[in-house]
Motif scaffolding. Sequence first.
Motif, PDB file in Angstrom:
ATOM      1  N   ASP A 129      -6.772   2.511   5.804  1.00 39.11           N
ATOM      2  CA  ASP A 129      -5.562   2.569   4.987  1.00 39.11           C
ATOM      3  C   ASP A 129      -5.355   3.942   4.351  1.00 39.11           C
ATOM      4  O   ASP A 129      -4.229   4.439   4.270  1.00 39.11           O
ATOM      5  CB  ASP A 129      -5.614   1.508   3.884  1.00 39.11           C
ATOM      6  CG  ASP A 129      -5.502   0.095   4.433  1.00 39.11           C
ATOM      7  OD1 ASP A 129      -5.072  -0.062   5.598  1.00 39.11           O
ATOM      8  OD2 ASP A 129      -5.840  -0.860   3.707  1.00 39.11           O
TER       9      ASP A 129
ATOM     10  N   LEU B 288      -2.564   4.986   2.054  1.00 33.98           N
ATOM     11  CA  LEU B 288      -2.707   4.365   0.740  1.00 33.98           C
ATOM     12  C   LEU B 288      -3.076   5.421  -0.286  1.00 33.98           C
ATOM     13  O   LEU B 288      -4.100   6.088  -0.177  1.00 33.98           O
ATOM     14  CB  LEU B 288      -3.802   3.293   0.794  1.00 33.98           C
ATOM     15  CG  LEU B 288      -4.270   2.728  -0.560  1.00 33.98           C
ATOM     16  CD1 LEU B 288      -3.135   2.008  -1.266  1.00 33.98           C
ATOM     17  CD2 LEU B 288      -5.458   1.803  -0.364  1.00 33.98           C
TER      18      LEU B 288
ATOM     19  N   ARG C 221       0.804  -1.222   0.000  1.00 34.37           N
ATOM     20  CA  ARG C 221       0.000   0.000   0.000  1.00 34.37           C
ATOM     21  C   ARG C 221       0.839   1.275   0.000  1.00 34.37           C
ATOM     22  O   ARG C 221       0.300   2.359  -0.219  1.00 34.37           O
ATOM     23  CB  ARG C 221      -0.951  -0.018   1.214  1.00 34.37           C
ATOM     24  CG  ARG C 221      -2.105  -0.978   1.015  1.00 34.37           C
ATOM     25  CD  ARG C 221      -2.878  -1.235   2.288  1.00 34.37           C
ATOM     26  NE  ARG C 221      -4.057  -2.053   2.022  1.00 34.37           N
ATOM     27  CZ  ARG C 221      -4.017  -3.352   1.749  1.00 34.37           C
ATOM     28  NH1 ARG C 221      -2.849  -3.986   1.741  1.00 34.37           N
ATOM     29  NH2 ARG C 221      -5.123  -4.024   1.502  1.00 34.37           N
TER      30      ARG C 221
END
Length: 209
Positions: free
Chosen positions: A166, A174, A112
């Motif tokens: 994330d 991310l 990520r």
Amino acid sequence: MSVTRSFTVAIDGPAASGKGTISKAVAAHFGFAHLDTGLLYRAVAAKVLAGKEPAQAARDLVPHDLEDDALRTSLVAQEASKVAVIPEVRAALLDFQRSFAARAGGAVLDGRDIGTVICPDAQVKLFVTASAEVRARRRFAELSGKGVQITLDEVLADVQARDARDMGRADAPLRAAVDAVTIDTTEMAIADAVAAAVAMIDAKRENLI
């Protein structure tokens, strides 16, 4: 062209986007080493679920820890997303990943933050994505095939919650690197996505001759 020096392919993207499948296929095609960096966080998560402190679990990680089939469970996946927001955990795993990426013969790393943080100088950067609904259907089919009792709505909620963590974390969120090429697999066959990735890598390698 054989690769006798380091050549790094960084592949990022959200859960169930297809980045793992593409990464493995690309690595096999070119004979590159492959590292699913998500397994590092899953391995740390498994240790945390067993009672270990997150940062210490990351520091104690050894390659053998990545071979446990239990790392693929939904519980470990959710915990991995939680430990991944801890700066001390990310710092402890940084050298492991960069060392892998620098090996001679070529390396593919998927995760990520590969193109943005781990390997910002990677020769090829890809960002693989798909809609949350399509990713949830893929994960649901995978889990159902393993006999896991779960509903599609529950899987979609898990996917969306993980995306939020994330993308919203302060440390290495991310996102696509500014120079990454995006491959959207929402309506793309995996074979076509792999072919697109291989073509991009071939073009880059030709330019290095």
